[in-house]
Design an enzyme around this catalytic site. Structure first.
Site, PDB file in Angstrom:
ATOM      1  N   SER A   1      -1.677   8.100   9.657  1.00 21.25           N
ATOM      2  CA  SER A   1      -2.742   8.707  10.474  1.00 21.25           C
ATOM      3  C   SER A   1      -2.163   9.753  11.421  1.00 21.25           C
ATOM      4  O   SER A   1      -2.805  10.766  11.722  1.00 21.25           O
ATOM      5  CB  SER A   1      -3.470   7.629  11.273  1.00 21.25           C
ATOM      6  OG  SER A   1      -4.258   6.860  10.397  1.00 21.25           O
TER       7      SER A   1
ATOM      8  N   GLU B   1       0.418   8.069   1.675  1.00 25.44           N
ATOM      9  CA  GLU B   1      -0.082   9.446   1.467  1.00 25.44           C
ATOM     10  C   GLU B   1      -0.246  10.137   2.831  1.00 25.44           C
ATOM     11  O   GLU B   1      -1.162  10.925   3.031  1.00 25.44           O
ATOM     12  CB  GLU B   1      -1.394   9.472   0.687  1.00 25.44           C
ATOM     13  CG  GLU B   1      -1.331   8.813  -0.667  1.00 25.44           C
ATOM     14  CD  GLU B   1      -0.997   9.764  -1.819  1.00 25.44           C
ATOM     15  OE1 GLU B   1      -0.262   9.319  -2.706  1.00 25.44           O
ATOM     16  OE2 GLU B   1      -1.443  10.919  -1.827  1.00 25.44           O
TER      17      GLU B   1
ATOM     18  N   SER C   1       7.864  10.013   6.641  1.00 23.81           N
ATOM     19  CA  SER C   1       7.024  11.142   7.060  1.00 23.81           C
ATOM     20  C   SER C   1       7.833  12.435   7.041  1.00 23.81           C
ATOM     21  O   SER C   1       7.316  13.504   6.719  1.00 23.81           O
ATOM     22  CB  SER C   1       6.474  10.890   8.472  1.00 23.81           C
ATOM     23  OG  SER C   1       5.550   9.822   8.443  1.00 23.81           O
TER      24      SER C   1
ATOM     25  N   PHE D   1       5.272   8.564  -8.559  1.00 26.00           N
ATOM     26  CA  PHE D   1       5.617   9.670  -7.667  1.00 26.00           C
ATOM     27  C   PHE D   1       6.787   9.203  -6.820  1.00 26.00           C
ATOM     28  O   PHE D   1       6.663   8.218  -6.091  1.00 26.00           O
ATOM     29  CB  PHE D   1       4.386   9.966  -6.799  1.00 26.00           C
ATOM     30  CG  PHE D   1       4.527  11.090  -5.798  1.00 26.00           C
ATOM     31  CD1 PHE D   1       4.453  12.410  -6.213  1.00 26.00           C
ATOM     32  CD2 PHE D   1       4.665  10.820  -4.448  1.00 26.00           C
ATOM     33  CE1 PHE D   1       4.521  13.454  -5.281  1.00 26.00           C
ATOM     34  CE2 PHE D   1       4.739  11.853  -3.514  1.00 26.00           C
ATOM     35  CZ  PHE D   1       4.666  13.177  -3.936  1.00 26.00           C
TER      36      PHE D   1
END
Lengths: 387, 258
Positions: free
Chosen positions: A365, A362, A132, A123
């Site tokens: 937090s 992924e 982000s 990916f």
């Protein structure tokens, strides 16, 4: 409400646990020390069907449900989190999005070799300046006579040096600087060049590289979903992918608990097993409780997903809780083992290093909290509007 | 060719607990396929695969939950399963069990019956002998290598001092050793497909087993008492500090073992 796994899920869990504890766990410390990607392992996982757990049989998978896949990731990660990462990226972040967003032709062409484990998937979203803030990516795809020419550099690409299929994101609309100008493409290994292998804190049996795309020409049939709708693909991928990473965190924490419990029952100080001291008992009680709480959130998010229900918020909650729990409780496992826990004689220091990444990839937090808050406030908004 | 494999569900893991009240094994916990039986299932699958034809039928007797153990063997690749389950069969000893299994095998008429070397819970290692006797079929036990050709089974039997090579005409009964093979892992496709395979449940009445020949009534062994194994006495630990080899040799010499 029924908390029991189905017979199939139990069998798949048992098989993966047996395989992982026999064929993976004994090597995990060595792979970590040598920073070695265990290439030879993946054909074995493929033979068992573990490279396409929740892919329908007609596309070369085992045809199990998403929760079964989550159980597999948990058990693999319990033995070796690097192996868990490799399989998670391969499945959640490459195979499944092609299955979800692909045309019939794209599914039949790209999915079976991935699901059968003949090729590994990767990916490719992140770039040096686009983490982000993934929508700010610079890799660009320019239209030419019969397709697109792609140029750019991606980093932190898990499986990038070993993959045969890449889900890659590039800007197709230079006029739009944000996520709305991004398109998803399916690339082959021949379209990319792996450059630098990253040195990481943990997850050393997984491979993370930078890749270059140097004017790769691809046909229009390699656009996944629609042009300029790439961000929907990326976000849809991460919705399911973060449940997998949450399962990975639970698996790592479980491994740390297993080691800490066994050690506490063996280690004697002051004439007693350290498990007889309340200080250690309370640590073990807290560990087991938090692991179980995280596991329930993860299984629930997986269940919501396979039921076709909204799972963006629940998945983010599962990942947030599980990853922070894993970082905290792997540290507690070190504490129970004391000085031994800090050495490489025991695996808990590896669990601690491996657990940290689950708070970052992924979606960090912080991003998970953002996703959770958005889903809370958006639904509140809808409720108000409905009134 | 039809190969029947007799399998058993045993308590999972190493934990064995005998209920002091019933003097029977506590089967309340999770059950699993007896690991020794996985060797027999594997061998049956290999024989079928190398012959390119045939059928592997599983046979087990136990509570309804024993179907779970069968599922794993079906997932490994066995074709179908027969579960003998009956409240009246509870508490059957080896003798009573051998009657029920033999009756079920008579119905199936397999060319070859395979057993694992023993059950990991009771560790009897005689059931295959009793079944072979009831069927009046030749028996080869502790087989570490098995070949089939022209209606003859040849087994290489492990013994304390080497191997015995034994031939027997089919139909025959063979108990395999756990060194005969490395059982395969069931694949996910196998697991998903297992529930679609035929599974037959039979009662003792279906098999024509009289009630006084089953369960406790049909059993001829009785557990009189249970006791802890005797302590092994004082052990001595020799640490590897360089002088360990001499210390071990001195210890063995002292015990007159060398």
């Amino acid at each position: 409400m029924d908390f029991s796994l189905s017979a199939d899920q139990r069998e798949i869990q048992a098989l993966t646990r047996e395989f992982a504890q026999t064929e993976i766990e004994p090597h995990a410390a060595g792979w970590d020390r040598e920073h070695r990607f265990p290439r030879e392992l993946y054909p074995k996982l493929a033979a068992l069907g573990l490279m396409g757990v929740c892919v329908p049989e007609e596309y070369g998978g085992a045809g199990a449900d998403f929760l079964s896949y989550i159980l597999v990731l948990e058990e693999l990660s319990r033995a070796d989190a690097g192996v868990g990462a490799t399989v998670a990226v391969h499945t959640s972040a490459c195979t499944l999005p092609i299955l979800v967003f692909g045309t019939d032709e794209q599914r039949s062409r790209f999915v079976p070799p991935l699901a059968r484990g003949e090729v590994l998937g990767a990916f490719a979203l992140t770039e040096a300046e686009a983490g982000s803030d993934a929508g700010s990516l610079r890799t660009r795809a320019e239209p030419d006579r019969d397709g697109w020419t792609i140029t750019g550099a991606k980093q932190w690409i898990t499986n990038g040096a070993h993959a045969g299929t890449f889900l890659l994101f590039a800007r197709t609309d230079p006029e739009t600087a944000d996520a709305r100008g991004v398109t998803a493409f399916v690339l082959d290994a021949a379209h990319v060049r792996a450059t630098r292998e990253e040195e990481k804190l943990g997850l050393n049996s997984s491979s993370t590289v930078n890749i270059l795309i140097e004017g790769a020409h691809v046909g229009r049939d390699r656009v996944l979903h629609e042009p300029k709708r790439g961000f929907a693909v990326a976000m849809g991928t991460l919705d399911g992918g973060r449940i997998g990473i949450a399962a990975q965190a639970v698996g790592i924490a479980q491994a740390a608990f297993d080691t800490a419990r066994a050690y506490a029952l063996e280690r004697r100080q002051f004439g007693r097993r350290i498990a007889d001291f309340q200080a250690v008992q309370w640590k073990l009680a807290d560990m087991a409780t938090e692991i179980e709480a995280a596991r329930m959130l993860v299984y629930r998010a997986a269940w919501l997903r396979q039921e076709g229900r909204p799972h963006t918020g629940p998945g983010a909650q599962a990942k947030l809780l599980a990853s922070e729990m894993a970082r905290r409780q792997t540290a507690e496992a070190i504490q129970i083992l004391g000085g031994y826990g800090y050495t490489k004689e025991f695996p808990v220091e590896r669990y601690y290093r491996d657990a940290k990444i689950t708070e970052i990839y992924e979606g960090t937090s912080e991003v998970q909290r953002l996703v959770i808050a958005r889903s809370l406030l958006a639904s509140a908004g809808r409720t108000l509007a409905a009134r | 060719m039809r190969i029947a494999v007799c399998v058993k569900q045993v308590p999972e893991g190493a934990a064995k607990r005998i209920d002091p009240a019933t003097r029977r094994l506590d089967r309340a916990g999770e059950g699993a396929l007896n690991a020794y039986d996985a060797n027999a299932v594997e061998e049956a699958l290999r024989l079928k695969e190398s012959a390119g034809e045939g059928e592997v039928v599983l046979l087990t007797m136990g509570p309804a939950r024993a179907a779970d153990a069968i599922r794993k063997a079906l997932a490994m690749g066995a074709d179908r399963a027969i579960l003998v389950t009956d409240d009246a069969a509870a508490g059957s000893d080896l003798l009573a069990t051998s009657i029920a299994l033999a009756r079920a095998l008579e119905r199936e008429q397999p060319d070859l019956v395979l057993f694992g070397q023993q059950a990991a819970d009771s560790d009897g290692a005689v059931l295959w002998g009793a079944v072979a006797d009831r069927l009046r079929r030749p028996l080869i036990s502790q087989v570490a290598e098995l070949t089939l050709a022209d209606g003859v089974v040849t087994g290489k039997r492990q013994s304390e001092f080497g191997y015995d090579v034994i031939r027997a005409p089919l139909p025959a009964v063979v108990a395999v050793s756990d060194s005969i093979n490395e059982p395969r892992y069931p694949s996910l496709k196998g697991i998903m497909g297992a529930k679609k395979k035929p599974q037959e449940t039979l009662t003792l009445a279906d098999l024509g087993v009289e009630s006084d020949r089953a369960g406790e009534a049909g059993s001829r062994t009785e557990v009189l008492a249970l006791s802890e194994p005797p302590s092994r006495g004082e052990s001595r630990r020799i640490d590897g500090d360089g002088a360990a080899p001499e210390a071990i040799i001195a210890f063995l010499a002292e015990k007159r073992l060398v």
